[in-house]
Design a protein around this motif. Structure first.
Motif, PDB file in Angstrom:
ATOM      1  N   PRO A  27     -46.989  55.825  27.370  1.00  0.00           N
ATOM      2  CA  PRO A  27     -46.719  55.887  25.925  1.00  0.00           C
ATOM      3  C   PRO A  27     -45.832  57.052  25.496  1.00  0.00           C
ATOM      4  CG  PRO A  27     -48.933  56.683  26.385  1.00  0.00           C
ATOM      5  CD  PRO A  27     -48.391  56.118  27.676  1.00  0.00           C
ATOM      6  N   VAL A  28     -45.670  58.067  26.350  1.00  0.00           N
ATOM      7  CA  VAL A  28     -44.834  59.195  25.930  1.00  0.00           C
ATOM      8  C   VAL A  28     -43.595  59.364  26.801  1.00  0.00           C
ATOM      9  CG1 VAL A  28     -46.830  60.413  24.942  1.00  0.00           C
ATOM     10  CG2 VAL A  28     -46.104  60.952  27.273  1.00  0.00           C
ATOM     11  N   SER A  29     -43.402  58.465  27.763  1.00  0.00           N
ATOM     12  CA  SER A  29     -42.314  58.653  28.731  1.00  0.00           C
ATOM     13  C   SER A  29     -40.927  58.625  28.102  1.00  0.00           C
ATOM     14  CB  SER A  29     -42.394  57.593  29.828  1.00  0.00           C
ATOM     15  OG  SER A  29     -43.641  57.710  30.491  1.00  0.00           O
ATOM     16  N   ALA A  30     -40.790  57.945  26.964  1.00  0.00           N
ATOM     17  CA  ALA A  30     -39.464  57.850  26.353  1.00  0.00           C
ATOM     18  C   ALA A  30     -39.253  58.910  25.268  1.00  0.00           C
ATOM     19  CB  ALA A  30     -39.281  56.447  25.757  1.00  0.00           C
ATOM     20  N   LEU A  31     -40.244  59.796  25.091  1.00  0.00           N
ATOM     21  CA  LEU A  31     -40.165  60.732  23.959  1.00  0.00           C
ATOM     22  C   LEU A  31     -39.763  62.138  24.397  1.00  0.00           C
ATOM     23  CD1 LEU A  31     -43.508  59.651  22.226  1.00  0.00           C
ATOM     24  CD2 LEU A  31     -41.203  58.842  21.706  1.00  0.00           C
ATOM     25  N   ASP A  32     -39.167  62.889  23.469  1.00  0.00           N
ATOM     26  CA  ASP A  32     -38.866  64.307  23.730  1.00  0.00           C
ATOM     27  C   ASP A  32     -40.161  65.054  24.013  1.00  0.00           C
ATOM     28  OD1 ASP A  32     -36.287  63.760  23.137  1.00  0.00           O
ATOM     29  OD2 ASP A  32     -36.372  64.548  21.082  1.00  0.00           O
ATOM     30  N   VAL A  33     -40.047  66.120  24.797  1.00  0.00           N
ATOM     31  CA  VAL A  33     -41.239  66.851  25.228  1.00  0.00           C
ATOM     32  C   VAL A  33     -42.104  67.312  24.049  1.00  0.00           C
ATOM     33  CG1 VAL A  33     -42.066  68.910  26.436  1.00  0.00           C
ATOM     34  CG2 VAL A  33     -40.248  67.532  27.428  1.00  0.00           C
ATOM     35  N   SER A  34     -41.466  67.813  22.977  1.00  0.00           N
ATOM     36  CA  SER A  34     -42.264  68.320  21.846  1.00  0.00           C
ATOM     37  C   SER A  34     -43.027  67.175  21.180  1.00  0.00           C
ATOM     38  CB  SER A  34     -41.346  69.004  20.830  1.00  0.00           C
ATOM     39  OG  SER A  34     -40.401  68.079  20.348  1.00  0.00           O
ATOM     40  N   ILE A  35     -42.391  66.014  21.115  1.00  0.00           N
ATOM     41  CA  ILE A  35     -43.039  64.847  20.499  1.00  0.00           C
ATOM     42  C   ILE A  35     -44.132  64.311  21.433  1.00  0.00           C
ATOM     43  CG2 ILE A  35     -42.622  62.578  19.460  1.00  0.00           C
ATOM     44  CD1 ILE A  35     -40.797  64.369  18.092  1.00  0.00           C
ATOM     45  N   GLN A  36     -43.884  64.398  22.739  1.00  0.00           N
ATOM     46  CA  GLN A  36     -44.898  63.969  23.715  1.00  0.00           C
ATOM     47  C   GLN A  36     -46.217  64.656  23.447  1.00  0.00           C
ATOM     48  OE1 GLN A  36     -43.864  64.593  27.823  1.00  0.00           O
ATOM     49  NE2 GLN A  36     -42.228  63.065  27.806  1.00  0.00           N
TER      50      GLN A  36
END
Ligand SMILES: Nc1ncnc2c1ncn2[C@@H]1O[C@H](COP(=O)(O)OP(=O)(O)O)[C@@H](O)[C@H]1O
Ligand SMILES: [Mg+2]
Length: 319
Positions: free
Chosen positions: A178-187
């Protein structure tokens, strides 16, 4: 031991392909208790998504069992399954592809409610109230309700995916990268939200990722997969402190944030040819790439409990 909320017993999923039978998931066993998270880790193509989908019966299992509260849901009828599916939801890496671009955020989050049995249907006012509450729960500002998916960034879209999964009050969610496509801060924001929701609602998660660093903080237990096989399965702290299987050790070595020099652990890097999951040979599928492989490895793959709760198919990664 308390009954697990979700349990898999010798679960297999094979796909027929023109070249033969592709063993995507081979003899997988796990138990997830209420309020706990199982992290599922491995490289792309190792069978993580297939496992998650098979557990939810989105794929038909080839063999094995999936128990929900002790009952084998693979033998359930459509109507029995309907009830179970309210409790078992899935979120994906890219919620965008699963969100109808013509529907407003409010309509998208409310949509699963339309499948409720007649006796549980909500009035328009009740539905609005419910969607508002779920949006707040998932950190979605209420003025987003009348917007459309393309107007939101990746993190907010993932919150919408999560809101859709939460609206029926599930107890178990398969979170597929669920977080693989997101920027680190958003992850970090999405991971925190998942953990807050878990605490508040005693949710159980299967958290799928190719990135060990991501599952470390969210998982109670971690399962490492290699080409359809489970190579190691242990409480998170044990997996990180005393990995056993050479593949797990290699995966840990590839996390840049971990100190590689500690305890003189030998560095295992992965070389050699990748075998194929189509009509695979018996034994450990990592053997062709493993510096320690022996004849025995090529013949047998079996998880052994090496310390309490810590299962490994091999201990040659320990030096
Ligand atoms: N519907 C399908 N038909 C045939 N092969 C599939 C199908 N879905 C996945 N596979 C194959 O199964 C294996 C596991 O895929 P997948 O579960 O998507 O891995 P992961 O999620 O770990 O990247 C891969 O070899 C993939 O090509
Ligand atoms: Mg996948």
């Amino acid at each position: 031991m308390a009954q697990a909320l979700v349990e898999a017993v010798d679960l297999c999923k094979y796909f027929k392909t023109p070249k033969g039978l592709l063993h995507a998931v081979e003899n997988v066993n796990f138990r997830i208790q209420e309020g706990k998270t199982l992290g599922v880790v491995g490289e792309s193509g190792c069978g993580k998504s297939t496992l998650g989908r098979t557990v939810l019966r989105l794929h038909k299992a080839t063999s094995g069992k999936v128990l929900y509260e002790g009952k084998d849901i693979l033998s359930f009828s459509r109507s029995e399954m309907h009830n179970v599916h309210r409790n078992m939801q899935m979120i994906f890496q890219d919620p965008y592809s699963s969100l109808d671009p013509r529907m407003s955020i409010r309509a998208l989050i409310g949509e699963p409610l339309s499948g409720l049995p007649r006796s549980e249907r909500l009035s328009a006012a009740e539905e609005k109230e419910k969607v508002d509450a779920i949006m707040q729960m998932c950190g979605l500002p209420l003025h987003y309700a009348n917007m459309y998916p393309h107007e939101l960034d990746g993190g907010m879209r993932q919150r919408v995916g999560l809101a859709r999964a939460m609206v029926l009050g599930p107890r178990f969610i398969v979170c597929d990268e669920p977080v693989s496509a997101l920027d680190v801060s958003i992850q970090a924001q999405i991971l925190n939200l998942l953990m807050d929701l878990q605490d508040e609602h005693k949710l159980s998660y299967m958290f799928i990722t190719h990135d060990l660093a991501v599952v470390r903080h969210i998982s109670d237990d971690i399962m490492v997969m290699y080409m359809g096989q489970v190579v190691e399965y242990a409480p998170s702290h044990m997996l990180f402190s005393s990995p056993m299987h050479p593949y797990t050790v290699a995966l840990l070595n590839s996390i840049p944030t971990i100190d590689l020099s500690r305890r003189g652990r030998e560095r295992i890097t992965i070389h050699g040819e990748i075998s194929s999951p189509v009509n695979p040979a018996p034994g450990c599928r990592f053997a062709p790439r493993c510096p320690y492989a022996t004849e025995e490895c090529r013949n047998e793959h079996k998880l052994v409990e090496v310390e309490k709760g810590h299962f490994a198919a091999c201990t040659k990664g320990v030096k």
